[in-house]
Design a protein around this motif. Structure first.
Motif, PDB file in Angstrom:
ATOM      1  N   LEU A  46       0.799  -1.227   0.000  1.00  0.00           N
ATOM      2  CA  LEU A  46       0.000   0.000   0.000  1.00  0.00           C
ATOM      3  C   LEU A  46       0.828   1.272   0.000  1.00  0.00           C
ATOM      4  CD1 LEU A  46      -2.717  -1.054   2.602  1.00  0.00           C
ATOM      5  CD2 LEU A  46      -2.923  -1.042   0.117  1.00  0.00           C
ATOM      6  N   GLN A  47       2.044   1.205   0.541  1.00  0.00           N
ATOM      7  CA  GLN A  47       2.839   2.426   0.698  1.00  0.00           C
ATOM      8  C   GLN A  47       4.192   2.390   0.003  1.00  0.00           C
ATOM      9  OE1 GLN A  47       3.987   3.263   4.742  1.00  0.00           O
ATOM     10  NE2 GLN A  47       3.950   5.461   4.433  1.00  0.00           N
ATOM     11  N   GLY A  48       4.724   1.194  -0.252  1.00  0.00           N
ATOM     12  CA  GLY A  48       6.074   1.114  -0.789  1.00  0.00           C
ATOM     13  C   GLY A  48       7.102   1.130   0.330  1.00  0.00           C
ATOM     14  N   GLY A  49       8.368   1.217  -0.013  1.00  0.00           N
ATOM     15  CA  GLY A  49       9.423   1.230   0.997  1.00  0.00           C
ATOM     16  C   GLY A  49      10.792   1.112   0.362  1.00  0.00           C
ATOM     17  N   VAL A  50      11.646   0.303   0.951  1.00  0.00           N
ATOM     18  CA  VAL A  50      13.007   0.137   0.437  1.00  0.00           C
ATOM     19  C   VAL A  50      13.312  -1.338   0.250  1.00  0.00           C
ATOM     20  CG1 VAL A  50      13.905   2.277   1.430  1.00  0.00           C
ATOM     21  CG2 VAL A  50      13.972   0.168   2.755  1.00  0.00           C
ATOM     22  N   ARG A  51      14.261  -1.586  -0.641  1.00  0.00           N
ATOM     23  CA  ARG A  51      14.685  -2.955  -0.944  1.00  0.00           C
ATOM     24  C   ARG A  51      16.196  -3.041  -0.741  1.00  0.00           C
ATOM     25  NH1 ARG A  51      16.083  -6.264  -5.616  1.00  0.00           N
ATOM     26  NH2 ARG A  51      14.971  -8.249  -5.557  1.00  0.00           N
ATOM     27  N   LEU A  52      16.621  -3.909   0.183  1.00  0.00           N
ATOM     28  CA  LEU A  52      18.029  -4.093   0.498  1.00  0.00           C
ATOM     29  C   LEU A  52      18.458  -5.491   0.071  1.00  0.00           C
ATOM     30  CD1 LEU A  52      17.909  -2.684   4.145  1.00  0.00           C
ATOM     31  CD2 LEU A  52      18.367  -1.409   2.051  1.00  0.00           C
ATOM     32  N   VAL A  53      19.576  -5.567  -0.618  1.00  0.00           N
ATOM     33  CA  VAL A  53      20.094  -6.858  -1.078  1.00  0.00           C
ATOM     34  C   VAL A  53      21.440  -7.111  -0.401  1.00  0.00           C
ATOM     35  CG1 VAL A  53      20.785  -8.262  -3.046  1.00  0.00           C
ATOM     36  CG2 VAL A  53      18.940  -6.575  -3.304  1.00  0.00           C
ATOM     37  N   TYR A  54      21.545  -8.223   0.311  1.00  0.00           N
ATOM     38  CA  TYR A  54      22.769  -8.592   1.013  1.00  0.00           C
ATOM     39  C   TYR A  54      23.401  -9.809   0.333  1.00  0.00           C
ATOM     40  CZ  TYR A  54      21.397  -5.531   4.868  1.00  0.00           C
ATOM     41  OH  TYR A  54      21.056  -4.448   5.634  1.00  0.00           O
ATOM     42  N   GLN A  55      24.709  -9.736   0.094  1.00  0.00           N
ATOM     43  CA  GLN A  55      25.460 -10.865  -0.432  1.00  0.00           C
ATOM     44  C   GLN A  55      25.970 -11.700   0.739  1.00  0.00           C
ATOM     45  OE1 GLN A  55      26.219 -11.824  -3.807  1.00  0.00           O
ATOM     46  NE2 GLN A  55      26.793 -13.669  -2.665  1.00  0.00           N
ATOM     47  N   VAL A  56      25.739 -13.003   0.682  1.00  0.00           N
ATOM     48  CA  VAL A  56      26.154 -13.896   1.754  1.00  0.00           C
ATOM     49  C   VAL A  56      27.450 -14.592   1.360  1.00  0.00           C
ATOM     50  CG1 VAL A  56      25.451 -15.792   3.251  1.00  0.00           C
ATOM     51  CG2 VAL A  56      23.715 -14.266   2.294  1.00  0.00           C
ATOM     52  N   ASP A  57      28.435 -14.555   2.254  1.00  0.00           N
ATOM     53  CA  ASP A  57      29.713 -15.233   2.009  1.00  0.00           C
ATOM     54  C   ASP A  57      29.611 -16.671   2.517  1.00  0.00           C
ATOM     55  OD1 ASP A  57      32.270 -16.070   1.661  1.00  0.00           O
ATOM     56  OD2 ASP A  57      33.197 -14.651   3.046  1.00  0.00           O
ATOM     57  N   LEU A  58      29.445 -17.603   1.596  1.00  0.00           N
ATOM     58  CA  LEU A  58      29.303 -19.016   1.952  1.00  0.00           C
ATOM     59  C   LEU A  58      30.570 -19.815   1.651  1.00  0.00           C
ATOM     60  CD1 LEU A  58      25.700 -19.622   0.557  1.00  0.00           C
ATOM     61  CD2 LEU A  58      26.340 -19.265   2.944  1.00  0.00           C
ATOM     62  N   SER A  59      31.671 -19.114   1.471  1.00  0.00           N
ATOM     63  CA  SER A  59      32.916 -19.789   1.080  1.00  0.00           C
ATOM     64  C   SER A  59      33.417 -20.742   2.160  1.00  0.00           C
ATOM     65  CB  SER A  59      33.995 -18.758   0.762  1.00  0.00           C
ATOM     66  OG  SER A  59      34.227 -17.911   1.883  1.00  0.00           O
ATOM     67  N   LYS A  60      33.077 -20.454   3.442  1.00  0.00           N
ATOM     68  CA  LYS A  60      33.562 -21.304   4.536  1.00  0.00           C
ATOM     69  C   LYS A  60      32.505 -22.317   4.988  1.00  0.00           C
ATOM     70  CE  LYS A  60      37.378 -18.916   4.722  1.00  0.00           C
ATOM     71  NZ  LYS A  60      37.432 -17.707   5.487  1.00  0.00           N
ATOM     72  N   ILE A  61      31.388 -22.348   4.290  1.00  0.00           N
ATOM     73  CA  ILE A  61      30.281 -23.224   4.684  1.00  0.00           C
ATOM     74  C   ILE A  61      30.266 -24.467   3.794  1.00  0.00           C
ATOM     75  CG2 ILE A  61      27.801 -23.382   5.066  1.00  0.00           C
ATOM     76  CD1 ILE A  61      29.169 -21.343   6.840  1.00  0.00           C
ATOM     77  N   LYS A  62      30.052 -25.628   4.417  1.00  0.00           N
ATOM     78  CA  LYS A  62      29.962 -26.866   3.648  1.00  0.00           C
ATOM     79  C   LYS A  62      28.767 -26.822   2.707  1.00  0.00           C
ATOM     80  CE  LYS A  62      31.996 -29.633   7.377  1.00  0.00           C
ATOM     81  NZ  LYS A  62      31.761 -30.745   8.332  1.00  0.00           N
ATOM     82  N   GLU A  63      28.889 -27.476   1.581  1.00  0.00           N
ATOM     83  CA  GLU A  63      27.836 -27.456   0.568  1.00  0.00           C
ATOM     84  C   GLU A  63      26.509 -27.990   1.130  1.00  0.00           C
ATOM     85  OE1 GLU A  63      26.399 -26.314  -2.970  1.00  0.00           O
ATOM     86  OE2 GLU A  63      28.521 -26.139  -2.421  1.00  0.00           O
ATOM     87  N   THR A  64      26.608 -29.002   1.978  1.00  0.00           N
ATOM     88  CA  THR A  64      25.395 -29.609   2.532  1.00  0.00           C
ATOM     89  C   THR A  64      24.719 -28.718   3.566  1.00  0.00           C
ATOM     90  OG1 THR A  64      26.764 -30.776   4.159  1.00  0.00           O
ATOM     91  CG2 THR A  64      26.202 -31.959   2.135  1.00  0.00           C
TER      92      THR A  64
END
Length: 435
Positions: A46-64
């Protein structure tokens, strides 16, 4: 007794008039320009707002584990913005990015500050060539260089395993420190790390900055640790609060921020408002035509219910979206349903008794179990939706539950007060008005 009941009614109407000034403050602002006001909050649709996009660093996280980490990140960010479900952000996962949409903010920078900087907590151990790197950094510092190699390497112990963080005072130094407690899995990891690094430094990093570099003296099995530093009491409290609000399981960085336009806009809201007003008066007219004089009680109680409900939404800062408005309108239907039960039961009792007061009280008494059970089960469903739901579902559940609680007060209490005021007056003897 009548004077007492009249006094109660006057108090309710004065409170309703007072609340109405907060909902629609323009008239009273002309008389008292400094009268405090608070605008209603509307959702993205109804009013709108803001859109924030964050990049996540998954380089140290296991694929599973990447899916689990992204879900945890989404929950953390949504929890920080959507405390008690009154802001209704839209938080979604897009690949390795987290998209946060918040309604009502004009300046995207304000939205970034509102989310706050959720800390990324990680424990780091010494690299195999730790001493060599330290000497190298000392030499670089003497040469005036500003870039240094980190002598520590990340371990698997991060904020995702954090159970709680508390500001306490060190019994030896008296300085404020932050006490950490990890969950069962984190405690096992912490025990292995301390056993492996006895006599070495196990550094504590917040947002890739070393906060504390304690030396491990012995294996620690309780899953507890302390963050020491030159903290003030307030700094230690803030750090503990931020960690409790959700230490990120993986580091994030803001890559995009922009304003978004309302999905529906003011025209759609105007249509919703007109439909709501039309429905309200249609209900009143139907109730008066069908239940005769009983229906006139709704002309008194329903406006009070609307005013109290809208004031509560405004006071709590509830974000109004199509979903939350739908929840409110559903609670309005529940309010009318309670009156239908009372009116029907009272009309049945009037066929058996000539005493209006007796029939009215019996009507309330016999209708109350059905009203109680119906509203209680709906409130329970609302609480479940609020606890387990997300975003718009929480808004729907919140307005529905609050509306039902207010309706139980206004519809039953005001009805009983009006009945007591009527007593056994001549008006109650005109059977065509009531039966």
């Amino acid at each position: 007794m009548k004077t007492k009941n009249l006094g109660y009614l006057l108090i309710i109407f004065v409170l309703a008039l007072f609340c109405a000034n907060f909902i629609y403050p323009q008239p009273i602002k002309k008389i008292f320009p400094s009268f405090p006001t608070k605008e209603f909050k509307f959702g993205l649709d109804l009013q709108g707002g803001v859109r924030l996009v964050y990049q996540v660093d998954l380089s140290k996280i296991k694929e599973t584990e990447k899916g689990e980490v992204l879900e945890g990140l989404r929950d953390v960010l949504e929890r920080r913005v959507n405390l008690f479900g009154i802001r209704e952000p839209v938080v979604t996962i897009q690949g390795e990015k987290i998209v946060v949409e918040i309604s009502g903010e004009v300046d995207p920078e304000k939205a970034v500050k509102e989310i706050g900087k959720t800390p990324y907590l990680v424990f780091k151990e010494q690299k195999p060539n730790f001493e060599e790197i330290v000497e190298k950094n000392k030499k670089a510092a003497q040469e005036g260089k500003k870039e240094f190699e980190d002598p520590f390497q990340e371990t698997e112990l991060t904020g995702r395993y954090l159970k709680s963080a508390t500001m306490v005072f060190d019994p030896q130094t008296g300085r404020p420190v932050v006490s950490l407690e990890f969950n069962d899995e984190g405690a096992k990891i912490f025990e292995r790390l301390t056993e492996k690094n006895v006599g070495k430094i196990l550094a504590i990093y917040i947002d890739n900055f070393p906060i504390s570099t304690p030396v491990v003296k012995e294996k620690i099995s309780q899953g507890k640790a302390q963050i020491e530093g030159n903290f003030t009491v307030q700094e230690a409290k803030d750090l503990a609060q931020n960690l409790n609000a959700g230490a990120l399981p993986a580091p994030i960085s803001l890559v995009s921020q922009k304003q978004v336009q309302p999905i529906l806009g003011k025209e759609a809201f105007s249509s919703i408002f007109r439909a709501g007003v039309f429905s309200f008066f249609t209900i009143l007219i139907f109730m008066v035509l069908y239940y005769r004089f009983f229906g006139l009680f709704l002309i008194v109680s329903l406006p009070v219910y609307l005013i109290f409900s809208l004031f509560l939404f405004n006071f709590l800062g509830v974000t109004l979206t199509l979903a939350s408005i739908a929840g409110f309108l559903l609670s309005l239907g529940m309010a009318v349903d309670a009156n239908v039960l009372i009116f029907s039961r009272t009309k049945e009792e009037l066929k058996k008794s000539e005493s209006f007061q007796f029939a009215a009280h019996e009507g309330i008494k016999r209708a109350w179990p059905a009203i109680r059970d119906g509203n209680l089960t709906t409130i329970l469903v609302g609480l479940i939706l609020f606890y387990f739901g997300e975003s718009f579902v929480k808004g729907f559940a919140l307005t529905l539950s609050l509306g039902i609680v207010v309706s139980l007060f206004t519809q039953i209490v005001i009805y009983k007060l009006l009945i007591e005021l009527l007593g056994e007056s001549r008006l109650t003897k005109i059977k065509i008005l009531w039966r």
